[in-house]
Design a protein around this motif. Structure first.
Motif, PDB file in Angstrom:
ATOM      1  N   LEU A 288       0.832  -1.206   0.000  1.00  0.00           N
ATOM      2  CA  LEU A 288       0.000   0.000   0.000  1.00  0.00           C
ATOM      3  C   LEU A 288       0.868   1.258   0.000  1.00  0.00           C
ATOM      4  O   LEU A 288       0.615   2.201  -0.764  1.00  0.00           O
ATOM      5  CB  LEU A 288      -0.910  -0.016   1.235  1.00  0.00           C
ATOM      6  CG  LEU A 288      -1.884   1.153   1.389  1.00  0.00           C
ATOM      7  CD1 LEU A 288      -2.863   1.187   0.223  1.00  0.00           C
ATOM      8  CD2 LEU A 288      -2.640   1.042   2.706  1.00  0.00           C
ATOM      9  N   ILE A 289       1.898   1.278   0.831  1.00  0.00           N
ATOM     10  CA  ILE A 289       2.770   2.447   0.906  1.00  0.00           C
ATOM     11  C   ILE A 289       3.576   2.609  -0.379  1.00  0.00           C
ATOM     12  O   ILE A 289       3.790   3.722  -0.855  1.00  0.00           O
ATOM     13  CB  ILE A 289       3.693   2.334   2.135  1.00  0.00           C
ATOM     14  CG1 ILE A 289       2.872   2.521   3.410  1.00  0.00           C
ATOM     15  CG2 ILE A 289       4.834   3.356   2.077  1.00  0.00           C
ATOM     16  CD1 ILE A 289       3.638   2.298   4.690  1.00  0.00           C
ATOM     17  N   SER A 290       3.996   1.482  -0.945  1.00  0.00           N
ATOM     18  CA  SER A 290       4.724   1.550  -2.217  1.00  0.00           C
ATOM     19  C   SER A 290       3.844   2.163  -3.306  1.00  0.00           C
ATOM     20  O   SER A 290       4.275   3.037  -4.072  1.00  0.00           O
ATOM     21  CB  SER A 290       5.179   0.145  -2.623  1.00  0.00           C
ATOM     22  OG  SER A 290       5.809   0.174  -3.878  1.00  0.00           O
ATOM     23  N   GLY A 291       2.589   1.715  -3.367  1.00  0.00           N
ATOM     24  CA  GLY A 291       1.659   2.282  -4.339  1.00  0.00           C
ATOM     25  C   GLY A 291       1.364   3.745  -4.062  1.00  0.00           C
ATOM     26  O   GLY A 291       1.242   4.560  -4.990  1.00  0.00           O
ATOM     27  N   PHE A 292       1.294   4.088  -2.785  1.00  0.00           N
ATOM     28  CA  PHE A 292       1.042   5.478  -2.394  1.00  0.00           C
ATOM     29  C   PHE A 292       2.187   6.381  -2.853  1.00  0.00           C
ATOM     30  O   PHE A 292       1.959   7.466  -3.401  1.00  0.00           O
ATOM     31  CB  PHE A 292       0.876   5.535  -0.876  1.00  0.00           C
ATOM     32  CG  PHE A 292       0.523   6.885  -0.343  1.00  0.00           C
ATOM     33  CD1 PHE A 292      -0.771   7.376  -0.435  1.00  0.00           C
ATOM     34  CD2 PHE A 292       1.484   7.683   0.262  1.00  0.00           C
ATOM     35  CE1 PHE A 292      -1.106   8.619   0.072  1.00  0.00           C
ATOM     36  CE2 PHE A 292       1.163   8.935   0.768  1.00  0.00           C
ATOM     37  CZ  PHE A 292      -0.136   9.402   0.665  1.00  0.00           C
ATOM     38  N   ASN A 293       3.418   5.924  -2.657  1.00  0.00           N
ATOM     39  CA  ASN A 293       4.574   6.720  -3.078  1.00  0.00           C
ATOM     40  C   ASN A 293       4.659   6.843  -4.597  1.00  0.00           C
ATOM     41  O   ASN A 293       5.057   7.887  -5.124  1.00  0.00           O
ATOM     42  CB  ASN A 293       5.861   6.109  -2.527  1.00  0.00           C
ATOM     43  CG  ASN A 293       6.031   6.355  -1.035  1.00  0.00           C
ATOM     44  OD1 ASN A 293       5.506   7.325  -0.499  1.00  0.00           O
ATOM     45  ND2 ASN A 293       6.750   5.474  -0.358  1.00  0.00           N
ATOM     46  N   MET A 294       4.288   5.764  -5.303  1.00  0.00           N
ATOM     47  CA  MET A 294       4.255   5.839  -6.766  1.00  0.00           C
ATOM     48  C   MET A 294       3.227   6.864  -7.227  1.00  0.00           C
ATOM     49  O   MET A 294       3.443   7.610  -8.188  1.00  0.00           O
ATOM     50  CB  MET A 294       3.934   4.463  -7.348  1.00  0.00           C
ATOM     51  CG  MET A 294       5.074   3.461  -7.251  1.00  0.00           C
ATOM     52  SD  MET A 294       4.627   1.838  -7.902  1.00  0.00           S
ATOM     53  CE  MET A 294       4.290   2.246  -9.613  1.00  0.00           C
ATOM     54  N   MET A 295       2.086   6.908  -6.521  1.00  0.00           N
ATOM     55  CA  MET A 295       1.060   7.895  -6.851  1.00  0.00           C
ATOM     56  C   MET A 295       1.584   9.314  -6.657  1.00  0.00           C
ATOM     57  O   MET A 295       1.336  10.202  -7.484  1.00  0.00           O
ATOM     58  CB  MET A 295      -0.172   7.661  -5.976  1.00  0.00           C
ATOM     59  CG  MET A 295      -1.314   8.637  -6.227  1.00  0.00           C
ATOM     60  SD  MET A 295      -2.612   8.520  -4.993  1.00  0.00           S
ATOM     61  CE  MET A 295      -1.776   9.228  -3.559  1.00  0.00           C
ATOM     62  N   ILE A 296       2.340   9.532  -5.566  1.00  0.00           N
ATOM     63  CA  ILE A 296       2.908  10.854  -5.316  1.00  0.00           C
ATOM     64  C   ILE A 296       3.886  11.226  -6.433  1.00  0.00           C
ATOM     65  O   ILE A 296       3.909  12.372  -6.901  1.00  0.00           O
ATOM     66  CB  ILE A 296       3.613  10.888  -3.952  1.00  0.00           C
ATOM     67  CG1 ILE A 296       2.609  10.666  -2.819  1.00  0.00           C
ATOM     68  CG2 ILE A 296       4.314  12.231  -3.748  1.00  0.00           C
ATOM     69  CD1 ILE A 296       3.246  10.573  -1.455  1.00  0.00           C
ATOM     70  N   ASN A 297       4.703  10.246  -6.856  1.00  0.00           N
ATOM     71  CA  ASN A 297       5.649  10.511  -7.950  1.00  0.00           C
ATOM     72  C   ASN A 297       4.927  10.981  -9.203  1.00  0.00           C
ATOM     73  O   ASN A 297       5.334  11.955  -9.854  1.00  0.00           O
ATOM     74  CB  ASN A 297       6.460   9.251  -8.266  1.00  0.00           C
ATOM     75  CG  ASN A 297       7.463   8.914  -7.172  1.00  0.00           C
ATOM     76  OD1 ASN A 297       7.862   9.792  -6.400  1.00  0.00           O
ATOM     77  ND2 ASN A 297       7.852   7.659  -7.081  1.00  0.00           N
ATOM     78  N   ARG A 298       3.854  10.275  -9.537  1.00  0.00           N
ATOM     79  CA  ARG A 298       3.095  10.639 -10.746  1.00  0.00           C
ATOM     80  C   ARG A 298       2.410  11.991 -10.580  1.00  0.00           C
ATOM     81  O   ARG A 298       2.361  12.793 -11.523  1.00  0.00           O
ATOM     82  CB  ARG A 298       2.076   9.559 -11.068  1.00  0.00           C
ATOM     83  CG  ARG A 298       2.729   8.266 -11.549  1.00  0.00           C
ATOM     84  CD  ARG A 298       1.703   7.189 -11.880  1.00  0.00           C
ATOM     85  NE  ARG A 298       2.357   6.006 -12.395  1.00  0.00           N
ATOM     86  CZ  ARG A 298       2.577   5.766 -13.682  1.00  0.00           C
ATOM     87  NH1 ARG A 298       2.195   6.648 -14.583  1.00  0.00           N
ATOM     88  NH2 ARG A 298       3.169   4.653 -14.078  1.00  0.00           N
TER      89      ARG A 298
END
Length: 507
Positions: A288-298
């Motif tokens: 979940l946190i990995s996906g959250f950080n990827m979302m922030i990157n995008r």
């Protein structure tokens, strides 16, 4: 109503399964396996259970009918007010919590009281040969079973109401273009849910075993049963302690990453994209946190791209305006640079400075609406032609107001409209005085005047920087804001002094 009927079907199905499991399976098995009475007395006990179940079902259905009333009327109607949709969305979310009271109440009042009453009456008449104390133990068992039944029904109801929530959101979208939402409000604390659920799951079998064993031991050895009571209560207390500690540890293990993600989302809503959430977990929260950080990157990449596109858009508008007249080429860009210099000297933050820069780029956008024979005239303008030129701040505001969405240009309108206002109130278009003039307008006025004085025109050459600064100095407090004009004059002279010293040092 189709969604509502499907919901009622799921609700009744879940209730019947839960009731049969709680009363017939758990209750009957405990009763049969623990009591040692003649066969006819078992039959009488079963009759008591069936009659009590009937009372319980009636109480349950009456309670359910009243709880479902507003929901039933809502789905029977075709049109709803916006406030009604919001209220129903919240009411449906609260329905699973009401389920707990609906289950426990009928269990206690509809089942336990009639069962206890009939049992005590049969004992007094001799139809049942069991100790009166067993009735209290049975009531305690019924209470435990009722609580577990309510817990199960709660989680089943949480899933059952989801189609209703989706339907309410669909109706809101169709009727008003807005889907109802709780807006981040927490109606049921996750901490409370976990704490109660884990504690009950740990305590329920322990308490039920203690009570059933106590009854069984009464038939085997009553003296040992008394000793067992103290030992059993001690075990239950220890079990309760372990259950509470275990639930607290589980809650903390789930709460910490959720709290961390919530705080990060609040930060991102404020526009802060620079930091990433640390991945400190080895379970599903890691994904979940990995996906959250990827979302922030995008989001960060998209924000930067939008910023660049917006900046290019403003620069393009300014360049398109300047291209109409070769003698004013670069004017908007220079005014923007001078303006942001003044803004930063005054202590303006980056966000405000960026808005000032864009406002300055667009300050003359209204000249697009000025005829070429007036705007590009080589000689001195007549009074009528000058009156036309004076319209460009209002024309600029009108042009920006036509850009969608409506609020996209709101921050730039004051500077565009007011950059020809004078500090003494003799400017245009509104004749505002002093600090009533918008902040951006007062700053752009200084930058615009300096560039206009130092730029060449067909009918005159641009004056020297120092002469323009002297005119600005003379006009402080009358034509221009004395504070911003003073900042610009002092900084410009300071830079010139540094350049002179640098050249002298080289030579």
């Amino acid at each position: 109503m189709e969604v509502y009927r499907a919901f009622i079907f799921r609700l009744l199905r879940n209730y019947l399964i839960g009731s049969l499991t709680a009363i017939f399976v758990v209750g009957t098995v405990i009763m049969v396996s623990t009591l040692q009475v003649p066969h006819i007395q078992y039959v009488r006990l079963v009759v008591i259970v069936l009659i009590s179940i009937l009372f319980m079902l009636v109480a349950e259905l009456i309670t359910l009918w009243f709880q479902l009333g507003p929901i039933r009327h809502f789905f029977a109607a075709e049109h709803h007010e916006k406030a009604e949709l919001e209220q129903m969305y919240e009411r449906i979310h609260r329905f699973p919590g009401q389920t707990i009271y609906r289950i426990i109440g009928p269990h206690m009042l509809g089942f336990s009281l009639p069962a206890a009453g009939f049992t005590l009456w049969m004992i007094s008449t001799g139809w049942l040969e069991i100790p009166y104390g067993f009735v209290g133990v049975a009531a305690a068992c019924a209470f435990l079973i009722g609580i577990m039944h309510a817990l199960i029904e709660y989680y089943l109801a949480v899933r059952a109401v989801r189609p209703l929530l989706l339907e309410v959101r669909r109706r809101g979208k169709i009727l008003y273009g807005v889907e109802p939402s709780l807006g981040g409000r927490v109606l049921v604390s996750m901490r409370r849910k976990f704490q109660i659920s884990t504690a009950l799951i740990g305590l329920f079998p322990l308490c039920l075993f203690f009570l059933a064993t106590y009854i069984r031991l009464q038939y085997i050895d009553q003296q040992f049963a008394k000793e067992y009571t103290f030992w059993g209560v001690l075990i239950v207390i220890l079990g309760a302690g372990f259950a509470l500690v275990g639930s607290w540890l589980l809650i903390r293990d789930v709460r910490d990453p959720v709290t961390e993600l919530t705080q990060e989302m609040i930060r991102i809503q404020g526009g802060e994209f620079g930091r990433r959430t640390p991945d400190l977990y080895a379970d599903e929260f890691s994904a979940l946190i990995s996906g959250f950080n990827m979302m922030i990157n995008r989001l960060e990449m998209r924000q930067e791209r939008n910023r660049q596109l917006l900046q290019s858009y403003f620069s393009l508008l300014a360049a398109a305006l300047d291209a109409r007249d070769k003698y004013t080429a670069g004017h908007s860009m220079r005014v923007a640079e001078y303006s942001i210099l003044i803004g930063r000297l005054s202590g303006m933050n980056e966000e405000q400075a960026d808005l000032l820069y864009k406002s300055a780029l667009l300050h003359d956008i209204g000249k697009i609406g000025i005829p070429d024979e007036v705007l590009l005239k080589d000689g001195k303008l007549s009074d009528e032609e000058f009156a036309i030129i004076r319209k460009h701040p209002v024309l600029g505001e009108s042009i920006l107001l036509q850009i969608e969405p409506v609020d996209a240009m709101a921050d730039f309108l004051p500077g565009v409209r007011s950059h020809h206002e004078r500090y003494d109130g003799k400017g245009y278009p509104d004749g505002m005085v002093g600090e009533d003039i918008p902040l951006f307008g007062r700053i752009i006025a200084v930058a615009d005047a300096f560039d206009a004085m130092t730029s060449d025109r067909p009918y005159r050459n641009g004056m020297s920087d120092e002469k323009a600064l002297m005119i600005l100095e003379e006009g402080k407090g009358t034509q221009w804001d004395p504070y911003f004009a003073g900042l610009f004059i002092d900084e410009w002279r300071r830079q010139k002094h540094l350049e002179t010293k640098s050249k002298e040092g080289i030579s």
